[in-house]
Design a protein around this motif. Structure first.
Motif, PDB file in Angstrom:
ATOM      1  N   ARG A 319       0.824  -1.206   0.000  1.00 15.99           N
ATOM      2  CA  ARG A 319       0.000   0.000   0.000  1.00 15.99           C
ATOM      3  C   ARG A 319       0.860   1.259   0.000  1.00 15.99           C
ATOM      4  O   ARG A 319       0.568   2.225  -0.722  1.00 15.99           O
ATOM      5  CB  ARG A 319      -0.933  -0.007   1.207  1.00 15.99           C
ATOM      6  N   THR A 320       1.917   1.251   0.784  1.00 14.53           N
ATOM      7  CA  THR A 320       2.797   2.426   0.837  1.00 14.53           C
ATOM      8  C   THR A 320       3.441   2.686  -0.515  1.00 14.53           C
ATOM      9  O   THR A 320       3.481   3.824  -0.995  1.00 14.53           O
ATOM     10  CB  THR A 320       3.883   2.231   1.904  1.00 14.53           C
ATOM     11  N   LEU A 321       3.941   1.624  -1.142  1.00 12.75           N
ATOM     12  CA  LEU A 321       4.596   1.783  -2.446  1.00 12.75           C
ATOM     13  C   LEU A 321       3.608   2.254  -3.508  1.00 12.75           C
ATOM     14  O   LEU A 321       3.950   3.087  -4.362  1.00 12.75           O
ATOM     15  CB  LEU A 321       5.251   0.473  -2.864  1.00 12.75           C
ATOM     16  N   ALA A 322       2.378   1.732  -3.461  1.00 14.74           N
ATOM     17  CA  ALA A 322       1.367   2.164  -4.432  1.00 14.74           C
ATOM     18  C   ALA A 322       1.026   3.642  -4.227  1.00 14.74           C
ATOM     19  O   ALA A 322       0.860   4.402  -5.198  1.00 14.74           O
ATOM     20  CB  ALA A 322       0.115   1.303  -4.290  1.00 14.74           C
ATOM     21  N   ALA A 323       0.928   4.065  -2.947  1.00 15.71           N
ATOM     22  CA  ALA A 323       0.638   5.468  -2.658  1.00 15.71           C
ATOM     23  C   ALA A 323       1.757   6.377  -3.147  1.00 15.71           C
ATOM     24  O   ALA A 323       1.509   7.439  -3.737  1.00 15.71           O
ATOM     25  CB  ALA A 323       0.429   5.653  -1.153  1.00 15.71           C
ATOM     26  N   HIS A 325       3.833   5.780  -5.576  1.00 17.79           N
ATOM     27  CA  HIS A 325       3.803   5.818  -7.038  1.00 17.79           C
ATOM     28  C   HIS A 325       2.711   6.756  -7.531  1.00 17.79           C
ATOM     29  O   HIS A 325       2.903   7.530  -8.489  1.00 17.79           O
ATOM     30  CB  HIS A 325       3.589   4.419  -7.605  1.00 17.79           C
ATOM     31  N   GLU A 326       1.561   6.734  -6.862  1.00 13.21           N
ATOM     32  CA  GLU A 326       0.463   7.618  -7.246  1.00 13.21           C
ATOM     33  C   GLU A 326       0.853   9.090  -7.040  1.00 13.21           C
ATOM     34  O   GLU A 326       0.635   9.933  -7.930  1.00 13.21           O
ATOM     35  CB  GLU A 326      -0.779   7.293  -6.425  1.00 13.21           C
ATOM     36  N   ILE A 327       1.420   9.393  -5.880  1.00 14.27           N
ATOM     37  CA  ILE A 327       1.851  10.770  -5.614  1.00 14.27           C
ATOM     38  C   ILE A 327       2.923  11.186  -6.612  1.00 14.27           C
ATOM     39  O   ILE A 327       2.905  12.302  -7.152  1.00 14.27           O
ATOM     40  CB  ILE A 327       2.379  10.905  -4.171  1.00 14.27           C
ATOM     41  N   GLY A 328       3.889  10.294  -6.865  1.00 15.59           N
ATOM     42  CA  GLY A 328       4.954  10.606  -7.814  1.00 15.59           C
ATOM     43  C   GLY A 328       4.422  10.867  -9.214  1.00 15.59           C
ATOM     44  O   GLY A 328       4.926  11.752  -9.928  1.00 15.59           O
ATOM     45  N   GLY A 357      12.160  10.781  -1.679  1.00 19.10           N
ATOM     46  CA  GLY A 357      12.548  10.977  -3.072  1.00 19.10           C
ATOM     47  C   GLY A 357      12.911   9.717  -3.830  1.00 19.10           C
ATOM     48  O   GLY A 357      12.634   9.610  -5.022  1.00 19.10           O
ATOM     49  N   GLN A 358      13.548   8.746  -3.167  1.00 16.87           N
ATOM     50  CA  GLN A 358      13.978   7.556  -3.894  1.00 16.87           C
ATOM     51  C   GLN A 358      12.797   6.758  -4.428  1.00 16.87           C
ATOM     52  O   GLN A 358      12.932   6.019  -5.410  1.00 16.87           O
ATOM     53  CB  GLN A 358      14.859   6.675  -3.008  1.00 16.87           C
ATOM     54  N   TRP A 359      11.617   6.913  -3.826  1.00 17.79           N
ATOM     55  CA  TRP A 359      10.427   6.221  -4.324  1.00 17.79           C
ATOM     56  C   TRP A 359       9.579   7.110  -5.222  1.00 17.79           C
ATOM     57  O   TRP A 359       8.867   6.611  -6.097  1.00 17.79           O
ATOM     58  CB  TRP A 359       9.583   5.723  -3.146  1.00 17.79           C
ATOM     59  N   LEU A 360       9.644   8.412  -5.050  1.00 15.35           N
ATOM     60  CA  LEU A 360       8.863   9.334  -5.872  1.00 15.35           C
ATOM     61  C   LEU A 360       9.522   9.613  -7.224  1.00 15.35           C
ATOM     62  O   LEU A 360       8.834   9.768  -8.242  1.00 15.35           O
ATOM     63  CB  LEU A 360       8.669  10.664  -5.130  1.00 15.35           C
TER      64      LEU A 360
END
Length: 423
Positions: A319-323, A325-328, A357-360
């Motif tokens: 869920r965190t990774l999907a969120a 990705h959506e924000i990014g 930042g590394q995920w966005l």
């Protein structure tokens, strides 16, 4: 009338000479800041001054505690000389910030190093403006005492960053939607609360200050730059030819209120579908967590919340990774509009965007590649700020120091300071 054949003689007044000297002092000081320490002879050559003039300017700057002798030059022809360097021991600039969940103060010396810092968690939206200014004045008072009495420093000024539209010329916060402020004379309010407020005391937009902190004269890639700064709201700054661009009325950089989703949610500014409604901290928390999630605990600092989300992302929480990705993706969608309009060399992700930042960044880069017309002709790099949540207050402190770099005579000579203290 002057005879057309007579030679023109320029009359230089004392005022002209004083202004010229101030300009030359500032030129030397900025050169040492931007290009590093050098000998008097090299400074003279670099700045187009005679050695005698350069030496006299250095002597005055040294008397004001702004420069000091550095290391001996090596490899020079003839007798080795001593370099001249910035003296970080005496003068500092003080910055302050008002945001939705905190007020803070931070001071930096001439070299840009932090010499004092305070931060108080505060639900500013739930308080009256007077209560917020009371809290900010208290930490400024404590920080000023630490700097002047505790460290023996000269404070060049105070700059206050606020998340909202700021009329800097009149020192008024015109509109701060996330704080609930309108037409608030912040600078005068602080002067009234501080018995010995350093001059100048000014107010500015926090995102513009964060953007100015990202400017690096030694890095040509940052001479044309777009800074996007995220916290509860979203703002930023446009840097062109190495200078922050403020726009006709000083309100440039209010990126967070671009309409990107006309059918979206209401924004604190009163409109619908602003960029900050899909990339601000609230949007991230709602996408990544449930209402009773510990990360949403209002007692947590912003850093603690972001650390919790980062830890979940590192563990691979779906869920965190999907969120993220959506924000990014939304972040990249808005950035693509700005890149098409401004053609910067670099997009800097600051504020909470930097902490994650590394995920966005991958999603931002995907959207830039898809949405920027000239992406194949001139790539715009996406970089993550290293300044973290202190970028705005650090930019405020640097802005306070800029008065010294423009007019070093604003700092009294050391003898004057000592005599004043003795009296």
């Amino acid at each position: 009338m002057r005879d057309a054949d007579a030679p023109f003689v320029r009359v230089t007044t004392g005022t002209d000479q004083a202004a010229l000297r101030r300009a030359h002092l500032g030129l030397v000081l900025r050169s040492l800041r931007d290009e590093g320490g050098r000998s008097r002879a090299q400074l003279a050559a670099d700045l187009g001054l005679t050695r005698a003039v350069a030496s006299g300017l250095v002597g005055e700057l040294e008397a004001r505690g702004l420069v000091c002798p550095g290391a001996r030059q090596r490899g020079a022809v003839g007798r080795p000389g001593t370099t001249v360097e910035l003296d970080a021991g005496l003068v500092c600039g003080l910055g302050a910030e008002v945001n939705v969940d905190h007020v803070s103060a931070l001071a930096v010396d001439l070299g840009g190093d932090v010499v004092a810092e305070r931060r108080v968690g505060l639900a500013t939206r739930r308080l009256t403006p007077d209560e917020v200014l009371d809290e900010l004045a208290a930490i400024l008072r404590d920080t000023l005492a630490e700097l002047t009495v505790g460290q023996g420093r000269h404070v060049a000024g105070v700059t206050v960053g606020v998340a909202g539209l700021v009329d800097a010329a009149h020192e008024v916060v015109t509109l701060a939607p996330n704080l609930g402020w309108r037409d608030l004379p912040v600078a005068q309010g602080l002067r009234d609360r501080l018995t010995s407020a350093p001059a100048p005391l000014s107010v500015d937009n926090e995102a513009n200050l964060a953007a100015s902190a990202e400017i690096d004269p030694a890095d040509p890639d940052r001479s044309d730059m777009l800074v996007v700064f995220g916290e509860v709201g979203v703002g930023g700054g446009v840097v062109a030819d190495g200078r922050l661009r403020r726009g006709r009325h000083g309100f440039a950089g209010e990126f967070g209120h671009m309409i990107v989703d006309p059918q979206g949610r209401p924004c604190a500014c009163g409109r619908v579908g602003c960029w900050e409604t899909v990339v601000g901290l609230r949007a991230l928390l709602e996408a990544a967590t449930d209402p009773d999630d510990p990360v949403r605990d209002p007692a947590l600092t912003l850093e603690d919340r972001l650390a919790g989300l980062a830890e979940r992302a590192r563990r691979g929480d779906t869920r965190t990774l999907a969120a993220l990705h959506e924000i990014g993706s939304w972040l990249g969608t808005g950035a693509a509009v700005l890149v098409n309009a401004l053609d910067p060399g670099v997009v800097v992700l600051g504020g909470y965007f930097a902490a994650l930042g590394q995920w966005l960044r991958p999603a931002v880069e995907e959207q830039l590649a898809a949405g920027v017309l000239a992406s194949r002709l001139g790539e715009t790099a996406v970089v993550v700020s290293t300044l973290g949540p202190t970028a705005a207050v650090r930019g405020a402190a640097l802005a306070s120091l800029e008065h010294v770099f423009l007019d070093p005579t604003a700092v009294p000579r050391r003898a004057e300071t000592l005599n004043g203290a003795a009296r």
